[in-house]
Structure formats: structure tokens, C-alpha cells
Design an enzyme around this catalytic site. Sequence first.
Site, PDB file in Angstrom:
ATOM      1  N   HIS A   1      -3.154  -2.999   8.125  1.00  0.00           N
ATOM      2  CA  HIS A   1      -1.823  -2.544   7.679  1.00  0.00           C
ATOM      3  C   HIS A   1      -0.713  -3.430   8.258  1.00  0.00           C
ATOM      4  O   HIS A   1       0.297  -3.666   7.596  1.00  0.00           O
ATOM      5  CB  HIS A   1      -1.558  -1.103   8.134  1.00  0.00           C
ATOM      6  CG  HIS A   1      -2.092  -0.051   7.204  1.00  0.00           C
ATOM      7  ND1 HIS A   1      -1.703   0.047   5.895  1.00  0.00           N
ATOM      8  CD2 HIS A   1      -2.966   0.968   7.412  1.00  0.00           C
ATOM      9  CE1 HIS A   1      -2.322   1.085   5.330  1.00  0.00           C
ATOM     10  NE2 HIS A   1      -3.102   1.662   6.227  1.00  0.00           N
TER      11      HIS A   1
ATOM     12  N   HIS B   1      -8.884  -1.074  10.049  1.00  0.00           N
ATOM     13  CA  HIS B   1      -8.044  -0.533   8.970  1.00  0.00           C
ATOM     14  C   HIS B   1      -6.563  -0.583   9.361  1.00  0.00           C
ATOM     15  O   HIS B   1      -5.721  -1.016   8.575  1.00  0.00           O
ATOM     16  CB  HIS B   1      -8.502   0.908   8.684  1.00  0.00           C
ATOM     17  CG  HIS B   1      -7.735   1.603   7.601  1.00  0.00           C
ATOM     18  ND1 HIS B   1      -8.299   1.978   6.400  1.00  0.00           N
ATOM     19  CD2 HIS B   1      -6.436   2.014   7.548  1.00  0.00           C
ATOM     20  CE1 HIS B   1      -7.372   2.572   5.649  1.00  0.00           C
ATOM     21  NE2 HIS B   1      -6.233   2.616   6.325  1.00  0.00           N
ATOM     22  N   GLU B   2      -6.270  -0.163  10.590  1.00  0.00           N
ATOM     23  CA  GLU B   2      -4.860  -0.093  11.002  1.00  0.00           C
ATOM     24  C   GLU B   2      -4.280  -1.491  11.257  1.00  0.00           C
ATOM     25  O   GLU B   2      -3.122  -1.754  10.916  1.00  0.00           O
ATOM     26  CB  GLU B   2      -4.696   0.796  12.242  1.00  0.00           C
ATOM     27  CG  GLU B   2      -5.186   2.235  12.078  1.00  0.00           C
ATOM     28  CD  GLU B   2      -4.685   2.946  10.830  1.00  0.00           C
ATOM     29  OE1 GLU B   2      -3.582   2.626  10.336  1.00  0.00           O
ATOM     30  OE2 GLU B   2      -5.418   3.818  10.325  1.00  0.00           O
TER      31      GLU B   2
ATOM     32  N   GLY C   1      -5.705   7.768  11.903  1.00  0.00           N
ATOM     33  CA  GLY C   1      -5.002   6.561  12.321  1.00  0.00           C
ATOM     34  C   GLY C   1      -3.749   6.386  11.484  1.00  0.00           C
ATOM     35  O   GLY C   1      -3.674   6.895  10.356  1.00  0.00           O
TER      36      GLY C   1
ATOM     37  N   GLN D   1       3.392   2.117   7.629  1.00  0.00           N
ATOM     38  CA  GLN D   1       3.160   3.266   6.742  1.00  0.00           C
ATOM     39  C   GLN D   1       4.311   4.269   6.774  1.00  0.00           C
ATOM     40  O   GLN D   1       4.435   5.105   5.882  1.00  0.00           O
ATOM     41  CB  GLN D   1       1.863   3.992   7.117  1.00  0.00           C
ATOM     42  CG  GLN D   1       0.615   3.172   6.817  1.00  0.00           C
ATOM     43  CD  GLN D   1      -0.629   3.959   7.138  1.00  0.00           C
ATOM     44  OE1 GLN D   1      -1.100   3.960   8.265  1.00  0.00           O
ATOM     45  NE2 GLN D   1      -1.149   4.676   6.153  1.00  0.00           N
TER      46      GLN D   1
ATOM     47  N   CYS E   1      -7.038   6.475   3.044  1.00  0.00           N
ATOM     48  CA  CYS E   1      -5.795   6.040   3.675  1.00  0.00           C
ATOM     49  C   CYS E   1      -4.677   6.995   3.285  1.00  0.00           C
ATOM     50  O   CYS E   1      -4.563   7.366   2.112  1.00  0.00           O
ATOM     51  CB  CYS E   1      -5.467   4.621   3.203  1.00  0.00           C
ATOM     52  SG  CYS E   1      -3.923   3.980   3.869  1.00  0.00           S
ATOM     53  N   LEU E   2      -3.854   7.368   4.253  1.00  0.00           N
ATOM     54  CA  LEU E   2      -2.737   8.278   3.961  1.00  0.00           C
ATOM     55  C   LEU E   2      -1.754   7.658   2.974  1.00  0.00           C
ATOM     56  O   LEU E   2      -1.016   8.369   2.308  1.00  0.00           O
ATOM     57  CB  LEU E   2      -2.021   8.665   5.261  1.00  0.00           C
ATOM     58  CG  LEU E   2      -2.878   9.459   6.267  1.00  0.00           C
ATOM     59  CD1 LEU E   2      -2.086   9.712   7.550  1.00  0.00           C
ATOM     60  CD2 LEU E   2      -3.365  10.767   5.672  1.00  0.00           C
TER      61      LEU E   2
END
Length: 149
Positions: A136, A132-133, A46, A51, A90-91
Amino acid sequence: MALRQIRVDGDEILRKISKKVDNIDEDIKILVEDMFETMYDADGVGLAAPQIGVLKRVIVIDIEVLKRAMINPEIIYESDTEMQDGAEGCLSVPGVEDIVRRPNVLRVRYMNLDGEIIEEEARDLYARVICHEVDHLNGILFTDKILEK
Ligand SMILES: [Zn+2]
């Protein structure tokens, strides 16, 4: 298509609130393509637009069994009894993985790239990735929610 640079924790853009998208134009379509490319390149499941430094309410998800691009996603229902505790990473927070509690069932409403409003039920991993997304888009990182040990 182009790879975009992934912002990492400490970059203040990750703490800002993203803005709603009014309509699907060419810029949004390119943004979504670039987000998928950047996410695949980084082996993620995701990615949210902030991000890559874009404060728009756009997320992409690919958990193999399904792939989505969501514009203005909103969680309109989440179970407060059926929960899941699972490992998350997480990236934007490289090298960290820890346990976060998420609803196991939710409903999400979003616009797709054709401008249609979609409502879907999500469970398990799909529900976790959506939470999660969407976090963000509100300046929240999973590390804010790690369960106390
Ligand atoms: Zn993340």
C-alpha cells in the site's frame, strides 16, 4: 482518537507512493491511534496510512498474537523459495477475496513509536500482512497480484 474514512479502490491516493516519516511527533502518534481505531472498527488485521488518505509510510497490524505500529517499514529479506498462496482481502477493496502468493518468511526493519529501529523475522500470516501493507505504501493493491487461475 477519531475514526477516519477508508479510501476505496478507484481513489487515486491509493496509487501514490507514501513519504518517509522523519521523526515521531504528536501527529504521528495520533495518526497511529486513529489507524488502529479505524482498523478495529472495520474488522481488519492491517491498515496502511494511505488507506485513510495520508501519504506517510506508516502501517498498523493486529493479528491477535501480535500487534505492531511500524514507521518506515522495509522488507530487507524475503524468501524466494518458501512461499505461501492464500486468500487475501482489503478494506479498500470491499467484497473481493482472492489468492495471492507471498513469501512465507521475511525480515522487516522499521521504527517503532519510541523511535527505535527494530528488525524482526515474520512468517505465515504475519509475513503476508506485512507484504500487503508495505505494498500500500508503494501504491500497490493485492488485486494487482492475484494468481492466474
Ligand atoms: Zn489493503
